[in-house]
Design an enzyme around this catalytic site. Structure first.
Site, PDB file in Angstrom:
ATOM      1  N   HIS A 152       1.021  -1.535   0.187  1.00 34.32           N
ATOM      2  CA  HIS A 152       0.107  -0.321  -0.794  1.00 34.32           C
ATOM      3  C   HIS A 152       1.108   1.629  -0.426  1.00 34.32           C
ATOM      4  O   HIS A 152       1.506   1.699   1.172  1.00 34.32           O
ATOM      5  CB  HIS A 152      -1.024   0.580   1.492  1.00 34.32           C
ATOM      6  CG  HIS A 152      -1.933   1.021   1.560  1.00 34.32           C
ATOM      7  ND1 HIS A 152      -2.920   1.193   1.426  1.00 34.32           N
ATOM      8  CD2 HIS A 152      -1.580   2.173   1.277  1.00 34.32           C
ATOM      9  CE1 HIS A 152      -4.021   2.299   0.879  1.00 34.32           C
ATOM     10  NE2 HIS A 152      -3.040   3.120   0.961  1.00 34.32           N
ATOM     11  N   HIS A 212       1.229   5.378  -1.619  1.00 34.73           N
ATOM     12  CA  HIS A 212       1.149   6.310  -2.831  1.00 34.73           C
ATOM     13  C   HIS A 212       1.986   7.103  -3.531  1.00 34.73           C
ATOM     14  O   HIS A 212       2.611   8.139  -2.723  1.00 34.73           O
ATOM     15  CB  HIS A 212       0.539   7.377  -2.132  1.00 34.73           C
ATOM     16  CG  HIS A 212      -0.992   6.850  -1.092  1.00 34.73           C
ATOM     17  ND1 HIS A 212      -2.874   7.333  -1.786  1.00 34.73           N
ATOM     18  CD2 HIS A 212      -1.582   6.521  -0.458  1.00 34.73           C
ATOM     19  CE1 HIS A 212      -3.052   6.566  -0.976  1.00 34.73           C
ATOM     20  NE2 HIS A 212      -2.567   5.932  -0.740  1.00 34.73           N
ATOM     21  N   GLN A 225      -9.597   9.442  -4.983  1.00 35.26           N
ATOM     22  CA  GLN A 225      -9.097  10.030  -3.308  1.00 35.26           C
ATOM     23  C   GLN A 225     -10.493  10.925  -3.275  1.00 35.26           C
ATOM     24  O   GLN A 225     -10.968  10.843  -1.805  1.00 35.26           O
ATOM     25  CB  GLN A 225      -8.571  10.763  -3.458  1.00 35.26           C
ATOM     26  CG  GLN A 225      -8.293  11.491  -2.474  1.00 35.26           C
ATOM     27  CD  GLN A 225      -7.097  11.342  -1.510  1.00 35.26           C
ATOM     28  OE1 GLN A 225      -6.067  11.168  -1.644  1.00 35.26           O
ATOM     29  NE2 GLN A 225      -7.440  11.561  -0.612  1.00 35.26           N
ATOM     30  N   HIS A 270      -9.013   1.633  -0.294  1.00 30.81           N
ATOM     31  CA  HIS A 270      -9.107   2.522   1.626  1.00 30.81           C
ATOM     32  C   HIS A 270     -10.709   1.882   2.674  1.00 30.81           C
ATOM     33  O   HIS A 270     -11.728   2.629   1.615  1.00 30.81           O
ATOM     34  CB  HIS A 270      -9.662   4.292   1.650  1.00 30.81           C
ATOM     35  CG  HIS A 270      -7.318   3.787   0.953  1.00 30.81           C
ATOM     36  ND1 HIS A 270      -6.742   3.367  -0.563  1.00 30.81           N
ATOM     37  CD2 HIS A 270      -6.387   4.815   1.527  1.00 30.81           C
ATOM     38  CE1 HIS A 270      -5.821   4.469  -0.599  1.00 30.81           C
ATOM     39  NE2 HIS A 270      -5.423   4.832   0.585  1.00 30.81           N
ATOM     40  N   GLU A 287     -11.045   4.008   7.302  1.00 28.68           N
ATOM     41  CA  GLU A 287      -9.856   4.783   7.354  1.00 28.68           C
ATOM     42  C   GLU A 287     -10.467   5.683   8.507  1.00 28.68           C
ATOM     43  O   GLU A 287     -10.473   7.309   8.501  1.00 28.68           O
ATOM     44  CB  GLU A 287      -8.798   5.230   5.967  1.00 28.68           C
ATOM     45  CG  GLU A 287      -7.806   5.806   6.920  1.00 28.68           C
ATOM     46  CD  GLU A 287      -6.843   6.587   5.776  1.00 28.68           C
ATOM     47  OE1 GLU A 287      -7.491   6.740   4.867  1.00 28.68           O
ATOM     48  OE2 GLU A 287      -5.710   6.402   6.707  1.00 28.68           O
ATOM     49  N   ASP A 306       2.264   3.248   2.885  1.00 30.33           N
ATOM     50  CA  ASP A 306       1.151   4.256   2.827  1.00 30.33           C
ATOM     51  C   ASP A 306       2.206   5.456   2.071  1.00 30.33           C
ATOM     52  O   ASP A 306       1.706   5.908   0.674  1.00 30.33           O
ATOM     53  CB  ASP A 306       0.641   4.259   3.812  1.00 30.33           C
ATOM     54  CG  ASP A 306      -1.106   5.689   3.733  1.00 30.33           C
ATOM     55  OD1 ASP A 306      -1.023   5.505   2.628  1.00 30.33           O
ATOM     56  OD2 ASP A 306      -1.309   5.306   4.535  1.00 30.33           O
TER      57      ASP A 306
HETATM   58 FE   FE2 Z   1      -3.015   5.054   1.539  1.00 32.26          FE
END
Ligand code: FE2
Length: 424
Positions: free
Chosen positions: A56, A58, A151, A209, A212, A308
């Site tokens: 995971h 970005h 997102q 996701h 979270e 992440d």
């Molecule tokens: Fe994430």
């Protein structure tokens, strides 16, 4: 043989093992192999592991720390605001440059497979184009898997589903989502259903996701597990973060865990980021905000750890070291037992390799000759020391090397150096 590693320890506890490589593949693994290599490396009892895998990440945001300004408060909300400021300013070439630089760091750390989410809530799909280009450029040394990540919400952000489908048509590998960020619980559940149906129709993997948040009533993982089972997607779906599980009612979790196992959904925790961002609104006691890792493992659910973020609007630390991720995960989950510490090592190697569906991963004959020689005697010592990568091998070629940590001492009557090692 093209390459032979002598006298290695393996993550499963075997010691005194030789590994012979021919071309891009492992040809033989065993004690004292009667072969000679054009190049031979004496592991001297050190650990050889399959490469680290980050389940995971970005990559569209990485190494952008300070752009356009630093996150002064260090909170999730300022991070999201900052990303919103940065997004319109993103230029493709600069994004490619930052991602390539991170991939250099990753290789140096023995991190040879990364699943990265890429924000598709931008009509231009600039980050998608940039990361597809990066995937092409690094293909020889990193398996880069892209997740189409809405997102700003699939239903909440106008055009997001169309953008996501466009991104998939362009070559993005995995269907993403963010149900807890939709406007209502019902829309969150609807987004999970739509995305899973689309993935099933297209024959794709799913990684969302999911939940979270510290809200114990954020239960989209239940819908994700159910949709996975209903659509026959077992083994191809992961829920990332799952931090609300930390705060959920215990009776509810006792029903949820078997549902997750039976549906074959994997869990991906991100210890460095979850411990940093969750529980922020609490006074004391302050929740830790990582999902229930030992309980998930005990229930038979695959759990991987992801990095992440590295040096981005949300997190101003990190260097692509998955051993640092495992180190934090081990502490936050209180996984200090011998077997539990080894499970933390699996959570950055074999388990994410399975979640990503990597082919030819492992240390058996026939697998790709991808592995890392660490300056550590076993997986626990590797985590303890965040051990130096003596050699990183990809498809039979050494792609990075580092010297083990060693400090010289100038103390009367004491040794002239220490290397912090115990497990030899
Ligand atoms: Fe994430």
């Amino acid at each position: 043989m093209d390459l032979v590693i002598r006298n290695a320890s393996l993550p499963d506890g075997r010691r005194g093992i030789d590994i012979a490589v021919e071309g891009e593949r492992i040809a033989a693994v065993g004690p004292v192999l009667a072969v000679t290599g054009r190049r031979e490396i004496d592991a001297a009892g050190d650990l050889v592991t399959p490469p680290f895998v980050d389940a995971h990440f970005h990559m569209d945001a990485t190494l952008s720390y300070g752009l356009p300004r630093v996150n002064e408060s260090g909170t999730l909300l300022e991070g999201i605001a900052l990303w919103g400021e940065l997004k319109p300013q993103l230029a493709q070439e600069a994004l490619v440059e930052r991602a390539m630089r991170y991939c250099d760091w990753a290789v140096a750390r023995g991190l040879l497979a990364i699943r990265t989410h890429v924000d598709i809530c931008d009509e231009r799909l600039l980050a998608v184009e940039a990361l597809l280009e990066v995937r092409r450029r690094v293909a020889r040394y990193i398996d880069l898997q892209l997740v189409a990540f809405p997102q700003d919400g699939l239903l909440r952000s106008p055009g997001a589903f169309e953008n996501l489908k466009r991104a998939i048509r362009m070559g993005v590998d995995v269907v993403g989502g963010i149900p807890h960020f939709e406007r209502t619980m019902a829309q969150g559940a609807e987004s999970v259903r739509l995305l899973c149906e689309y993935a099933a129709e297209q024959g794709l993997r799913v990684d969302m996701h999911c939940d979270e948040t510290d809200d114990p009533l954020s239960r989209h993982i239940e819908t994700l597990a159910h949709e996975t089972w209903r659509l026959g997607l077992q083994g191809r779906v992961a829920g990332s973060h799952l931090t609300s599980m930390h705060s959920m009612d215990n009776y509810y979790v006792s029903k949820l865990l078997p549902l997750m196992r039976e549906s074959g959904v994997a869990a991906i925790a991100n210890p460095l980021i979850n411990i940093t961002l969750q529980g922020r609104a609490d006074t004391y006691p302050k929740r830790r905000g990582m999902t229930r890792v030992p309980e998930l493992l005990a229930a038979g659910v695959d759990v991987a750890f992801g990095h992440d973020c590295v040096m981005d609007p949300w997190y101003g630390l990190g260097s692509g070291d998955m051993l640092e991720v495992a180190h934090m995960g081990l502490h936050v989950a209180q996984m200090t037992g011998q077997a539990a510490m080894r499970q933390c090592f699996m959570a950055i190697t074999d388990t994410p390799a399975r979640i990503l569906g990597l082919e030819g991963y492992g240390l058996a004959p026939g697998c790709y000759a991808d592995f890392v020689l660490l300056a550590a005697g076993d997986p626990v010592e590797a985590i303890r020391l965040r051990a130096a990568r003596r050699a990183v091998v990809r498809r039979g070629a050494i792609v990075a090397e580092a010297a083990p940590a060693r400090s010289t001492l100038r103390l009367p009557g004491r040794p002239d150096a220490v290397d912090f090692r115990m497990a030899r």
